[in-house]
Design an enzyme around this catalytic site. Structure first.
Site, mmCIF file in Angstrom:
data_model
loop_
_atom_site.group_PDB
_atom_site.id
_atom_site.type_symbol
_atom_site.label_atom_id
_atom_site.label_comp_id
_atom_site.label_asym_id
_atom_site.label_seq_id
_atom_site.Cartn_x
_atom_site.Cartn_y
_atom_site.Cartn_z
ATOM 1 N N HIS A 122 0.807 -1.218 0.000
ATOM 2 C CA HIS A 122 0.000 0.000 0.000
ATOM 3 C C HIS A 122 0.840 1.268 0.000
ATOM 4 C CE1 HIS A 122 -3.540 -2.474 1.844
ATOM 5 N NE2 HIS A 122 -3.379 -2.672 0.558
ATOM 6 N N CYS A 133 4.436 14.848 -12.628
ATOM 7 C CA CYS A 133 5.417 13.999 -13.329
ATOM 8 C C CYS A 133 5.518 12.593 -12.756
ATOM 9 C CB CYS A 133 6.795 14.667 -13.332
ATOM 10 S SG CYS A 133 7.602 14.718 -11.702
ATOM 11 N N GLY A 189 -1.350 -9.929 12.336
ATOM 12 C CA GLY A 189 -1.848 -8.611 12.684
ATOM 13 C C GLY A 189 -2.710 -7.937 11.640
#
Length: 241
Positions: A122, A133, A189
């Site tokens: 992520h 750009c 987790g």
């Protein structure tokens, strides 16, 4: 615990190990999770802070929130669970095996701990990406949001994946391949609710991997896991290693 003993035995000889981590592994480092009772989404609506639409509507509001989170991340240090995964990687590679750590976290703590074979699925909150750009660059210790691109001088956004966006190029393919080929898969987790990352444990199980979950609460992955350790990340990794 017989299940734990078997998991240790299999992990000690596994040749292809794939690991997925979520916010729960960084919670002991002082970084809030998202979905538990004290998580970020309890007080903040993700639609207002973590979508392209929210950013387009009010970039200053979104950047202020990320600046607050970045400050928390910069104050954090890797905890024993991060370090345990560094040690696990060392053991697997030392015996000639393959290892990949895939994280949904954007805090950079796995890299800071020393993990080498790492996919940040992520993105990374300590980086920005130019809106014009596309250049990615690390954020300085002190900056005034929104930052500007050092290349072209245009405004930059957080280099993280928001809801509704594609993952970084090649990241999913690398993660999927590792879990499909793993003989031992470890999920630590994470609530196993955010796709496509949540699919990785199922992919490993369907491919014949021995699947271990470390999470204080049951998740959608629990029915498939060969072993579910109802522990926090630090305690669970200590038990496995």
């Amino acid at each position: 615990m017989e299940g734990l003993a078997e998991a240790r035995r299999r992990l000690a000889r596994a040749e292809r190990v794939a690991v997925l981590t979520g916010a729960g592994i960084s919670k002991p480092s002082g970084i809030p999770t998202f979905r538990d009772a004290e998580g970020l989404w309890r007080n903040f609506n993700p639609l207002e802070y973590a979508t392209p639409e929210a950013y387009a509507k009010d970039p200053e509001k979104v950047w202020a929130w990320y600046a607050w989170r970045i400050q928390k991340v910069r104050q954090a240090q890797p905890n024993p669970a991060h370090l345990a995964l560094v040690e696990l990687e060392r053991r697997v590679l030392e015996r000639g095996g393959r290892f990949l750590l895939v994280t949904q976290n954007v805090d950079g703590l796995h890299a800071l701990a020393g993990s080498q074979n790492l996919v940040e699925l992520h993105g990374n909150i300590l980086r920005a990406r130019c809106e014009a750009c596309g250049k990615r660059f690390p954020l300085p210790e002190a900056f005034t949001p929104p930052p500007v691109c050092p290349g072209c001088g245009r405004r930059a956004r957080p280099d993280v994946v928001w809801f509704g966006e594609l993952l970084p190029e090649g990241a999913w393919e690398k993660a999927e391949k590792a879990f499909a080929q793993a003989d031992f898969a470890l999920v630590v987790g994470t609530s196993a609710e955010v796709e496509p990352a949540a699919s990785l444990g199922r992919i490993a199980f369907a491919s014949g991997a021995y699947l271990v979950e470390v999470n204080p609460e049951p998740t959608p992955l629990t029915p498939l896991a060969h072993l579910s350790l109802r522990m926090g990340a630090v305690e669970g990794m200590a038990a496995l290693l």
